[in-house]
Design a protein around this motif. Sequence first.
Motif, PDB file in Angstrom:
ATOM      1  N   ALA A   1     -32.451 -69.380  43.327  1.00 18.22           N
ATOM      2  CA  ALA A   1     -32.588 -68.926  41.931  1.00 18.22           C
ATOM      3  C   ALA A   1     -31.338 -69.305  41.137  1.00 18.22           C
ATOM      4  O   ALA A   1     -30.850 -70.419  41.255  1.00 18.22           O
ATOM      5  N   CYS A   2     -30.791 -68.364  40.381  1.00 16.81           N
ATOM      6  CA  CYS A   2     -29.711 -68.728  39.436  1.00 16.81           C
ATOM      7  C   CYS A   2     -28.458 -69.251  40.119  1.00 16.81           C
ATOM      8  O   CYS A   2     -27.613 -69.860  39.464  1.00 16.81           O
ATOM      9  N   THR A   3     -28.296 -68.999  41.425  1.00 14.05           N
ATOM     10  CA  THR A   3     -27.101 -69.483  42.120  1.00 14.05           C
ATOM     11  C   THR A   3     -27.319 -70.864  42.742  1.00 14.05           C
ATOM     12  O   THR A   3     -26.457 -71.356  43.476  1.00 14.05           O
TER      13      THR A   3
ATOM     14  N   ASN B   1     -43.769 -60.560  26.963  1.00 13.89           N
ATOM     15  CA  ASN B   1     -43.018 -59.461  27.574  1.00 13.89           C
ATOM     16  C   ASN B   1     -41.583 -59.498  27.035  1.00 13.89           C
ATOM     17  O   ASN B   1     -40.755 -60.306  27.460  1.00 13.89           O
ATOM     18  N   ARG B   2     -41.282 -58.605  26.089  1.00 13.20           N
ATOM     19  CA  ARG B   2     -39.973 -58.679  25.420  1.00 13.20           C
ATOM     20  C   ARG B   2     -38.820 -58.383  26.358  1.00 13.20           C
ATOM     21  O   ARG B   2     -37.672 -58.716  26.071  1.00 13.20           O
ATOM     22  N   ASN B   3     -39.114 -57.718  27.508  1.00 10.82           N
ATOM     23  CA  ASN B   3     -38.040 -57.418  28.461  1.00 10.82           C
ATOM     24  C   ASN B   3     -37.412 -58.682  29.037  1.00 10.82           C
ATOM     25  O   ASN B   3     -36.246 -58.699  29.409  1.00 10.82           O
TER      26      ASN B   3
ATOM     27  N   LEU C   1     -34.427 -63.517  27.200  1.00 11.12           N
ATOM     28  CA  LEU C   1     -33.213 -63.736  27.999  1.00 11.12           C
ATOM     29  C   LEU C   1     -32.957 -65.171  28.445  1.00 11.12           C
ATOM     30  O   LEU C   1     -31.819 -65.532  28.752  1.00 11.12           O
ATOM     31  N   PHE C   2     -34.014 -65.992  28.532  1.00 10.02           N
ATOM     32  CA  PHE C   2     -33.886 -67.251  29.277  1.00 10.02           C
ATOM     33  C   PHE C   2     -33.965 -68.496  28.392  1.00 10.02           C
ATOM     34  O   PHE C   2     -34.453 -68.444  27.262  1.00 10.02           O
ATOM     35  N   GLY C   3     -33.494 -69.623  28.954  1.00 13.89           N
ATOM     36  CA  GLY C   3     -33.570 -70.900  28.255  1.00 13.89           C
ATOM     37  C   GLY C   3     -33.656 -72.039  29.259  1.00 13.89           C
ATOM     38  O   GLY C   3     -33.508 -71.836  30.470  1.00 13.89           O
TER      39      GLY C   3
ATOM     40  N   ASP D   1     -42.101 -59.479  37.372  1.00 12.21           N
ATOM     41  CA  ASP D   1     -41.653 -58.148  37.779  1.00 12.21           C
ATOM     42  C   ASP D   1     -40.144 -58.149  37.575  1.00 12.21           C
ATOM     43  O   ASP D   1     -39.429 -58.911  38.231  1.00 12.21           O
ATOM     44  N   PHE D   2     -39.649 -57.289  36.693  1.00  9.18           N
ATOM     45  CA  PHE D   2     -38.266 -57.439  36.260  1.00  9.18           C
ATOM     46  C   PHE D   2     -37.683 -56.072  35.963  1.00  9.18           C
ATOM     47  O   PHE D   2     -38.084 -55.420  34.998  1.00  9.18           O
ATOM     48  N   GLU D   3     -36.787 -55.619  36.839  1.00 10.84           N
ATOM     49  CA  GLU D   3     -36.154 -54.313  36.619  1.00 10.84           C
ATOM     50  C   GLU D   3     -34.738 -54.565  36.102  1.00 10.84           C
ATOM     51  O   GLU D   3     -33.777 -54.659  36.882  1.00 10.84           O
TER      52      GLU D   3
ATOM     53  N   GLU E   1     -31.638 -52.421  37.196  1.00  2.00           N
ATOM     54  CA  GLU E   1     -31.288 -52.591  38.619  1.00  2.00           C
ATOM     55  C   GLU E   1     -30.603 -53.931  38.834  1.00  2.00           C
ATOM     56  O   GLU E   1     -29.623 -54.043  39.576  1.00  2.00           O
ATOM     57  N   ILE E   2     -31.158 -54.979  38.177  1.00  2.76           N
ATOM     58  CA  ILE E   2     -30.538 -56.309  38.304  1.00  2.76           C
ATOM     59  C   ILE E   2     -29.099 -56.237  37.798  1.00  2.76           C
ATOM     60  O   ILE E   2     -28.161 -56.723  38.434  1.00  2.76           O
ATOM     61  N   PHE E   3     -28.950 -55.608  36.640  1.00  2.00           N
ATOM     62  CA  PHE E   3     -27.633 -55.492  35.998  1.00  2.00           C
ATOM     63  C   PHE E   3     -26.627 -54.883  36.972  1.00  2.00           C
ATOM     64  O   PHE E   3     -25.551 -55.433  37.225  1.00  2.00           O
TER      65      PHE E   3
ATOM     66  N   PHE F   1     -25.042 -64.712  40.293  1.00  2.00           N
ATOM     67  CA  PHE F   1     -26.076 -63.985  41.031  1.00  2.00           C
ATOM     68  C   PHE F   1     -27.426 -64.544  40.613  1.00  2.00           C
ATOM     69  O   PHE F   1     -27.551 -65.179  39.569  1.00  2.00           O
ATOM     70  N   GLY F   2     -28.419 -64.297  41.466  1.00  2.00           N
ATOM     71  CA  GLY F   2     -29.756 -64.798  41.133  1.00  2.00           C
ATOM     72  C   GLY F   2     -30.812 -64.028  41.882  1.00  2.00           C
ATOM     73  O   GLY F   2     -30.498 -63.165  42.713  1.00  2.00           O
ATOM     74  N   GLY F   3     -32.069 -64.316  41.624  1.00  2.00           N
ATOM     75  CA  GLY F   3     -33.167 -63.646  42.316  1.00  2.00           C
ATOM     76  C   GLY F   3     -32.941 -63.721  43.817  1.00  2.00           C
ATOM     77  O   GLY F   3     -32.473 -64.719  44.340  1.00  2.00           O
ATOM     78  N   GLY F   4     -33.258 -62.610  44.480  1.00  2.00           N
ATOM     79  CA  GLY F   4     -33.056 -62.618  45.945  1.00  2.00           C
ATOM     80  C   GLY F   4     -32.573 -61.286  46.513  1.00  2.00           C
ATOM     81  O   GLY F   4     -33.075 -60.847  47.497  1.00  2.00           O
TER      82      GLY F   4
HETATM   83  N1  ACO Z   1     -36.181 -55.906  21.950  1.00  2.00           N
HETATM   84  C1  ACO Z   1     -36.197 -54.617  21.578  1.00  2.00           C
HETATM   85  N2  ACO Z   1     -36.249 -53.611  22.467  1.00  2.00           N
HETATM   86  C2  ACO Z   1     -36.297 -53.920  23.759  1.00  2.00           C
HETATM   87  C3  ACO Z   1     -36.299 -55.253  24.225  1.00  2.00           C
HETATM   88  C4  ACO Z   1     -36.241 -56.263  23.244  1.00  2.00           C
HETATM   89  N3  ACO Z   1     -36.224 -57.571  23.565  1.00  2.00           N
HETATM   90  N4  ACO Z   1     -36.349 -55.248  25.565  1.00  2.00           N
HETATM   91  C5  ACO Z   1     -36.381 -53.965  25.950  1.00  2.00           C
HETATM   92  N5  ACO Z   1     -36.350 -53.165  24.875  1.00  2.00           N
HETATM   93  C6  ACO Z   1     -36.373 -51.719  24.816  1.00  2.00           C
HETATM   94  C7  ACO Z   1     -36.902 -51.097  26.060  1.00  2.00           C
HETATM   95  O1  ACO Z   1     -38.327 -51.078  26.025  1.00  2.00           O
HETATM   96  C8  ACO Z   1     -36.281 -49.720  26.008  1.00  2.00           C
HETATM   97  O2  ACO Z   1     -37.050 -48.941  25.126  1.00  2.00           O
HETATM   98  P1  ACO Z   1     -37.345 -47.392  25.476  1.00  2.00           P
HETATM   99  O3  ACO Z   1     -35.982 -46.751  25.525  1.00  2.00           O
HETATM  100  O4  ACO Z   1     -38.186 -46.971  24.333  1.00  2.00           O
HETATM  101  O5  ACO Z   1     -38.030 -47.405  26.799  1.00  2.00           O
HETATM  102  C9  ACO Z   1     -34.940 -49.956  25.338  1.00  2.00           C
HETATM  103  O6  ACO Z   1     -35.045 -51.235  24.693  1.00  2.00           O
HETATM  104  C10 ACO Z   1     -33.771 -49.976  26.272  1.00  2.00           C
HETATM  105  O7  ACO Z   1     -34.096 -50.786  27.373  1.00  2.00           O
HETATM  106  P2  ACO Z   1     -33.102 -50.942  28.577  1.00  2.00           P
HETATM  107  O8  ACO Z   1     -33.790 -51.676  29.677  1.00  2.00           O
HETATM  108  O9  ACO Z   1     -32.459 -49.648  28.891  1.00  2.00           O
HETATM  109  O10 ACO Z   1     -31.994 -51.869  27.927  1.00  2.00           O
HETATM  110  P3  ACO Z   1     -30.678 -52.375  28.587  1.00  2.00           P
HETATM  111  O11 ACO Z   1     -29.539 -51.971  27.772  1.00  2.00           O
HETATM  112  O12 ACO Z   1     -30.622 -52.091  30.052  1.00  2.00           O
HETATM  113  O13 ACO Z   1     -30.793 -53.929  28.420  1.00  2.00           O
HETATM  114  C11 ACO Z   1     -31.423 -55.901  29.638  1.00  2.00           C
HETATM  115  C12 ACO Z   1     -31.904 -54.624  29.010  1.00  2.00           C
HETATM  116  C13 ACO Z   1     -30.842 -56.779  28.567  1.00  2.00           C
HETATM  117  C14 ACO Z   1     -32.613 -56.610  30.279  1.00  2.00           C
HETATM  118  C15 ACO Z   1     -30.329 -55.574  30.681  1.00  2.00           C
HETATM  119  O14 ACO Z   1     -30.771 -54.570  31.547  1.00  2.00           O
HETATM  120  C16 ACO Z   1     -29.970 -56.776  31.474  1.00  2.00           C
HETATM  121  O15 ACO Z   1     -29.397 -57.715  30.968  1.00  2.00           O
HETATM  122  N6  ACO Z   1     -30.263 -56.763  32.786  1.00  2.00           N
HETATM  123  C17 ACO Z   1     -29.975 -57.893  33.606  1.00  2.00           C
HETATM  124  C18 ACO Z   1     -30.988 -58.903  33.309  1.00  2.00           C
HETATM  125  C19 ACO Z   1     -30.621 -60.179  33.910  1.00  2.00           C
HETATM  126  O16 ACO Z   1     -29.505 -60.515  34.108  1.00  2.00           O
HETATM  127  N7  ACO Z   1     -31.615 -60.928  34.201  1.00  2.00           N
HETATM  128  C20 ACO Z   1     -31.424 -62.164  34.727  1.00  2.00           C
HETATM  129  C21 ACO Z   1     -31.829 -62.109  36.101  1.00  2.00           C
HETATM  130  S1  ACO Z   1     -32.276 -63.664  36.563  1.00  2.00           S
HETATM  131  C22 ACO Z   1     -30.877 -64.232  37.064  1.00  2.00           C
HETATM  132  O17 ACO Z   1     -29.967 -64.480  36.364  1.00  2.00           O
HETATM  133  C23 ACO Z   1     -30.907 -64.377  38.387  1.00  2.00           C
END
Ligand code: ACO
Length: 373
Positions: free
Chosen positions: A110-112, A149-151, A155-157, A211-213, A216-218, A309-312
């Motif tokens: 993954a990302c690594t 899925n706004r979550n 985040l990605f590009g 599936d994206f928590e 937890e990832i953070f 770090f990356g998926g895994g």
């Molecule tokens: N726009 C507006 N609101 C949003 C968005 C968005 N894009 N996404 C989530 N929200 C909302 C949520 O639904 C939640 O609403 P609720 O309180 O009503 O339930 C609220 O914002 C807060 O959500 P949280 O998940 O608590 O926000 P957090 O501050 O944790 O930030 C984030 C979320 C940015 C995803 C963060 O947790 C993060 O960066 N995690 C790591 C992600 C990451 O690195 N991913 C890459 C992994 S892949 C890789 O690199 C290997």
Amino acid sequence: MTHAAITGWGKCLPPAVLTNADLSTFLDTTDDWIASRTGLRERRVSHVSAIEMATVAARRALACAGREPGDIDLIVYGSCSNDEQVPNSASGVQLALGARGAAAMDVNTACTSFLYGLSTANAMIRTGAIRRAVVIGVELISPYMDWDNRNVAVLFGDGAAAVVLEASDAPIGLLGEQLGCVAEQRHVLRVRGMGCVYANRDVVLGDTAWDFEGQEIFKHAVQGMVRASAAVLDKCGLEASDIDLVVPHQANLRIIEAVVSRTGVPMERVMLTVQRYGNMSAATVPVALVEAIEEGRVRPGATLLMPAFGGGLTVCAHVVRWGDRVTPLGTTDAELPRCDRSALEMVTAIRARKADAAVRSGAGLRAPRLDVR
Ligand code: ACO
């Protein structure tokens, strides 16, 4: 013992820019939310395949090193978004480059993946198995993104970058690495539809569901990168104050800030690209490295720390000692073909295709969470 110097570097970023404002035209999100929670302002969306981006990056890295494709013994293709699984993607780059004498392998952590690829090629050079390698970090995430899925969609590009590694008697290149994996957390980041385990389970390959928590990832990303950074500094007999520049994985600005403050490096010594490109997974570290060199932030003899770090969840941290040269030996006219659609138009087309596939596969994309761990 032989070392493996980085003698060439090159990037390839697709030209189409997707801004936070573009995302807020179809997602319930805002520029302010995205920028304050992640640091991102914009990211790139590719109009070409991953192999095409990787090939342009590799050509630029080879020109920078003053090398021809025929000089290369090994191509390592670091990615988790391959255009196809068989044949592998590195062979596609080998063919496109005309690097006939090269072995070709894919690495997916993954990302690594770029950094694990760097370790792989470095080890092969040090044992004498090969003398020169191209190591690529590339990701084409946009076709696999769940854009509704706004979550995750914010985040990605897409992007790519590559380096050339060459055997050297000087004690430069990769000084040490710490590799690891928090496998108990592998379920916190899973892209259903990107692998063969889904073929008979009501998920259409290529039509993905994420599936994206995020929290937890953070948490595990920060803990893992801090531990890996401390371990590699210790292995190399270095202190945080010896690090001239940190070139971290660029998933989220807040993750980077947490990692470097706990490692003891000030933010002025950190290379940031997350605001412009987002998380390009395997491409983030090499793109940031190339831009750091271009901006004059890598000085001759500099010591670099690269945590990721990356998926895994895979984690790692690498320490690289730069050589004397920070300017390219040559350039190339290698370019991507022209892009005549906007990023938003491409994303709209991907969303329409996914919606169509969802209709055709019935409940396919809404398959229950799988029990594979
Ligand atoms: N726009 C507006 N609101 C949003 C968005 C968005 N894009 N996404 C989530 N929200 C909302 C949520 O639904 C939640 O609403 P609720 O309180 O009503 O339930 C609220 O914002 C807060 O959500 P949280 O998940 O608590 O926000 P957090 O501050 O944790 O930030 C984030 C979320 C940015 C995803 C963060 O947790 C993060 O960066 N995690 C790591 C992600 C990451 O690195 N991913 C890459 C992994 S892949 C890789 O690199 C290997």
